[in-house]
Design an enzyme around this catalytic site. Structure first.
Site, PDB file in Angstrom:
ATOM      1  N   TRP A 157       0.806  -1.223   0.000  1.00  0.00           N
ATOM      2  CA  TRP A 157       0.000   0.000   0.000  1.00  0.00           C
ATOM      3  C   TRP A 157       0.836   1.269   0.000  1.00  0.00           C
ATOM      4  O   TRP A 157       0.300   2.357  -0.206  1.00  0.00           O
ATOM      5  CB  TRP A 157      -0.945   0.005   1.225  1.00  0.00           C
ATOM      6  N   ASN A 158       2.147   1.174   0.270  1.00  0.00           N
ATOM      7  CA  ASN A 158       2.883   2.426   0.527  1.00  0.00           C
ATOM      8  C   ASN A 158       3.198   3.245  -0.730  1.00  0.00           C
ATOM      9  O   ASN A 158       3.283   4.468  -0.669  1.00  0.00           O
ATOM     10  CB  ASN A 158       4.142   2.172   1.363  1.00  0.00           C
ATOM     11  N   LYS A 181      -2.413  -8.294  -7.929  1.00  0.00           N
ATOM     12  CA  LYS A 181      -3.245  -8.204  -6.725  1.00  0.00           C
ATOM     13  C   LYS A 181      -2.733  -7.037  -5.886  1.00  0.00           C
ATOM     14  O   LYS A 181      -1.734  -7.140  -5.191  1.00  0.00           O
ATOM     15  CB  LYS A 181      -3.156  -9.508  -5.921  1.00  0.00           C
ATOM     16  N   PRO A 182      -3.409  -5.876  -5.997  1.00  0.00           N
ATOM     17  CA  PRO A 182      -2.926  -4.733  -5.218  1.00  0.00           C
ATOM     18  C   PRO A 182      -3.281  -4.887  -3.738  1.00  0.00           C
ATOM     19  O   PRO A 182      -4.129  -5.700  -3.378  1.00  0.00           O
ATOM     20  CB  PRO A 182      -3.695  -3.557  -5.828  1.00  0.00           C
ATOM     21  N   ALA A 183      -2.626  -4.093  -2.906  1.00  0.00           N
ATOM     22  CA  ALA A 183      -2.936  -4.112  -1.467  1.00  0.00           C
ATOM     23  C   ALA A 183      -4.398  -3.743  -1.264  1.00  0.00           C
ATOM     24  O   ALA A 183      -4.911  -2.825  -1.917  1.00  0.00           O
ATOM     25  CB  ALA A 183      -2.032  -3.131  -0.732  1.00  0.00           C
ATOM     26  N   GLY A 235       6.588  -6.487  -0.120  1.00  0.00           N
ATOM     27  CA  GLY A 235       5.826  -6.441   1.136  1.00  0.00           C
ATOM     28  C   GLY A 235       6.698  -6.915   2.280  1.00  0.00           C
ATOM     29  O   GLY A 235       7.933  -6.826   2.219  1.00  0.00           O
ATOM     30  N   GLU A 257      10.884  -8.397  -2.794  1.00  0.00           N
ATOM     31  CA  GLU A 257      11.372  -7.109  -2.308  1.00  0.00           C
ATOM     32  C   GLU A 257      10.717  -6.916  -0.937  1.00  0.00           C
ATOM     33  O   GLU A 257       9.544  -6.577  -0.852  1.00  0.00           O
ATOM     34  CB  GLU A 257      11.008  -6.016  -3.314  1.00  0.00           C
ATOM     35  N   CYS A 291      10.281   0.975   2.553  1.00  0.00           N
ATOM     36  CA  CYS A 291      11.236  -0.060   2.977  1.00  0.00           C
ATOM     37  C   CYS A 291      12.661   0.465   2.869  1.00  0.00           C
ATOM     38  O   CYS A 291      13.573  -0.096   3.453  1.00  0.00           O
ATOM     39  CB  CYS A 291      11.038  -1.339   2.183  1.00  0.00           C
ATOM     40  N   SER A 448      16.377   5.473  -4.717  1.00  0.00           N
ATOM     41  CA  SER A 448      15.497   4.911  -5.743  1.00  0.00           C
ATOM     42  C   SER A 448      15.633   5.661  -7.056  1.00  0.00           C
ATOM     43  O   SER A 448      15.585   6.892  -7.085  1.00  0.00           O
ATOM     44  CB  SER A 448      14.034   5.018  -5.288  1.00  0.00           C
ATOM     45  N   GLU A 465      14.725  -4.757  -9.315  1.00  0.00           N
ATOM     46  CA  GLU A 465      13.697  -4.087 -10.124  1.00  0.00           C
ATOM     47  C   GLU A 465      14.268  -2.783 -10.650  1.00  0.00           C
ATOM     48  O   GLU A 465      14.921  -2.042  -9.916  1.00  0.00           O
ATOM     49  CB  GLU A 465      12.468  -3.819  -9.251  1.00  0.00           C
TER      50      GLU A 465
HETATM   51  P1  ADP Z   1       2.511  -4.614   4.776  1.00  0.00           P
HETATM   52  O1  ADP Z   1       3.026  -4.857   6.143  1.00  0.00           O
HETATM   53  O2  ADP Z   1       3.279  -3.631   3.980  1.00  0.00           O
HETATM   54  O3  ADP Z   1       1.035  -4.438   4.689  1.00  0.00           O
HETATM   55  P2  ADP Z   1       2.184  -7.262   3.776  1.00  0.00           P
HETATM   56  O4  ADP Z   1       3.297  -8.174   3.445  1.00  0.00           O
HETATM   57  O5  ADP Z   1       1.248  -7.649   4.857  1.00  0.00           O
HETATM   58  O6  ADP Z   1       2.898  -5.898   4.019  1.00  0.00           O
HETATM   59  O7  ADP Z   1       1.306  -6.949   2.491  1.00  0.00           O
HETATM   60  C1  ADP Z   1       1.836  -6.737   1.227  1.00  0.00           C
HETATM   61  C2  ADP Z   1       0.922  -7.349   0.216  1.00  0.00           C
HETATM   62  O8  ADP Z   1       0.840  -8.741   0.444  1.00  0.00           O
HETATM   63  C3  ADP Z   1      -0.518  -6.841   0.260  1.00  0.00           C
HETATM   64  O9  ADP Z   1      -1.001  -6.775  -1.077  1.00  0.00           O
HETATM   65  C4  ADP Z   1      -1.224  -7.933   1.042  1.00  0.00           C
HETATM   66  O10 ADP Z   1      -2.584  -8.026   0.724  1.00  0.00           O
HETATM   67  C5  ADP Z   1      -0.509  -9.151   0.547  1.00  0.00           C
HETATM   68  N1  ADP Z   1      -0.543 -10.344   1.424  1.00  0.00           N
HETATM   69  C6  ADP Z   1      -0.573 -10.398   2.764  1.00  0.00           C
HETATM   70  N2  ADP Z   1      -0.557 -11.687   3.177  1.00  0.00           N
HETATM   71  C7  ADP Z   1      -0.499 -12.465   2.073  1.00  0.00           C
HETATM   72  C8  ADP Z   1      -0.414 -13.886   1.813  1.00  0.00           C
HETATM   73  N3  ADP Z   1      -0.385 -14.782   2.787  1.00  0.00           N
HETATM   74  N4  ADP Z   1      -0.365 -14.299   0.525  1.00  0.00           N
HETATM   75  C9  ADP Z   1      -0.359 -13.396  -0.469  1.00  0.00           C
HETATM   76  N5  ADP Z   1      -0.413 -12.079  -0.300  1.00  0.00           N
HETATM   77  C10 ADP Z   1      -0.481 -11.609   0.959  1.00  0.00           C
END
Ligand code: ADP
Length: 485
Positions: A157-158, A181-183, A235, A257, A291, A448, A465
């Site tokens: 999401w950042n 698949k966006p946040a 993430g 990443e 990050c 960056s 990247e």
């Molecule tokens: P943050 O702490 O930055 O939110 P996350 O790693 O929790 O980081 O989330 C980053 C992305 O990973 C988001 O799009 C989130 O929906 C997705 N995500 C979180 N858990 C899972 C999982 N088990 N499998 C796939 N995607 C995931």
């Protein structure tokens, strides 16, 4: 909700096989404004069968897309770059609304994010193999580069735009199709981006976007399918590890990443004012929710007081508020949990002996804000030095020697970015060689750059990247043996 004008209503849906549509279940989820917690709008909540539809579309489009001439692929990216640039203000507003950052910062993200499309539009036409004579003579060895195949991209999401373009750009250039698949906290920008790519002429099925609250189920389902050939994730490290494990069954290629814990070193010979300028960028870009954010300020004891005082004055002078308001320097954090965990880290550091130079608390009122904070005399072993803060807090710890500074900098499981301020060239070389990080910023607070290879080592993941390296993540090599005699 229908008066939310920043994204056409039709596009607040799944984008699968060139069509905007509801989730099969008809479910939707809300997108919130982090400045006050109100609902901005809602989007389709895709389930695993929607995700399968997306993978079906990506798999079906792969063969034709990989045969599309590189120039055509590049020109689609170039048009998309131009469309994003023309609509920079709209994109910036959308990013600011759903993510919280200021309009100025959001504009910066738009420029940075769009640049990946321009860069990879230029790289698309430079994919080439090689030709060589076998050492013993006789045969000739030819290599052919091919797209790796359908990809899954999971973004955070950042940086709702740039984390997408950084993956989509090289994949499109290389001839891969994809499911994105966006946040779930910031899905709107990605949907707007899909709209732009559609307008730029990207064929149906090449890019599919599935917004969902069931990320775990989506990734598990798609990664169990052998048509998916590549996963790129940005993430947290724990989720990255889950995905790497999951990739084992079908042996998908992975780029990870993940988290960081960047040291920011200030040596005794540094230009302290320049170091403070750099610290403001390395710490406060994106409210510290990056990050690459400087996490630990390691400052030589002889300049620590001056650095702490000057940084405190700058941080203390920042205006916290809604990202869309004039005069705001620092927007809200992403959610209440972020405010709480940062508050705990600060309280613990103070308990361990740290001194608050400025900030140190969350302001009263609605929204998820935290005051820009500088802590000094932070013990090296304090929890705040061990974890990714992901917020506007700068903890300062002192050192005496270069060896001690390098050892402290490397004393983390992470290895993404690092920063150092020094005017000594030989020391700069030693730092570049000895710091165990994928990126080292010397006398700068910003590393960056779309033309540079972004990525980490150790628990920060692997893969790069951007730069010349970025497209390699999306290419396979076929070697062809050709007897010449
Ligand atoms: P943050 O702490 O930055 O939110 P996350 O790693 O929790 O980081 O989330 C980053 C992305 O990973 C988001 O799009 C989130 O929906 C997705 N995500 C979180 N858990 C899972 C999982 N088990 N499998 C796939 N995607 C995931």
């Amino acid at each position: 909700m229908s008066d939310f004008p920043w994204l056409p209503e039709e596009q607040r849906n799944l984008y699968i096989d060139g069509t905007w549509r509801e989730a099969n279940s008809g479910e939707r989820f809300d997108v919130l404004d982090p400045a006050d917690g109100s609902v901005l709008t809602d989007v389709a909540d895709g389930s695993t069968d929607d995700a399968m539809d997306a993978l079906d579309a990506a798999a079906a489009a792969q063969a034709d897309w990989s045969r599309t001439p590189p120039r055509e692929r590049g020109e689609i990216l170039r048009r998309a770059f131009e469309l994003i640039t023309e609509r920079a203000d709209d994109f910036a507003r959308l990013i600011s609304l759903e993510m919280g950052k200021t309009l100025a910062e959001a504009k910066g993200e738009v420029t940075y994010g769009a640049e990946f499309f321009r860069w990879f539009s230029e790289e698309a036409v430079r994919i080439s193999g090689r030709w060589m004579q076998a050492p013993a003579g006789g045969s000739r060895l030819l290599t052919v580069r091919k797209p790796v195949g359908p990809c899954l991209f999971i973004t955070p999401w950042n940086f709702p735009l740039a984390m997408g373009t950084r993956k989509i750009g090289p994949a499109v250039a290389a001839g891969c199709t994809m499911v994105v698949k966006p946040a779930e906290l910031t899905p709107l920008t990605m949907l707007a981006l899909a709209g732009v790519l559609e307008e730029a002429g990207l064929p149906a099925g090449v890019l599919n976007v599935v917004t969902t609250t069931s990320s775990k189920e989506l990734s598990a389902t798609l990664m169990a399918d052998d048509r998916l050939r590549k996963v790129s994730f940005t993430g947290s490290t724990p989720v990255g590890k889950v995905l790497v494990r999951q990739s084992a069954d079908e042996l998908q290629r992975v780029s990870m990443e993940l988290g960081g814990n960047a040291p920011f070193l200030v040596f005794e010979d540094a230009d302290v004012d320049a170091a403070v300028d750099g610290a403001m960028i390395a710490k406060m870009r994106n409210m510290g929710e990056a990050c690459t954010a400087a996490n630990r300020f390691l400052v030589h004891s002889s300049v620590a007081d001056e650095f702490a005082e000057k940084l405190g004055a700058r941080m203390g002078g920042l205006r916290v508020g809604r990202g869309q308001d004039d005069g705001t320097d620092v927007g809200p954090l992403i959610n209440p949990e972020a405010v709480e965990s940062i508050g705990e880290l600060v309280t613990d550091a103070v308990h361990d002996g740290a001194r608050v130079v400025t900030g140190g608390s969350a302001p009263d009122g609605p929204g998820w804000f935290y005051s820009p904070t500088v802590l000094t005399d932070v013990p090296a072993e304090a929890q705040i030095n061990k974890v990714e803060i992901f917020g506007p807090v700068a903890p300062i710890t002192t050192f005496e020697t270069e060896d001690e500074a390098i050892a402290a900098a490397n004393a983390t499981e992470y290895g993404l970015s690092s920063y150092a301020y020094t005017r000594d060239l030989a020391r700069t070389i030693r730092l570049a060689e000895r710091l165990e990080f994928g990126m080292v910023g010397v006398n700068t607070g910003l590393v960056s750059n779309p033309a540079a290879p972004f990525g980490g080592v150790k628990a920060s993941g692997f893969g790069r990247e951007g730069g010349f390296e970025g497209i390699e993540e999306y290419l396979e090599t076929t070697y062809v043996a050709l007897p010449a005699d």
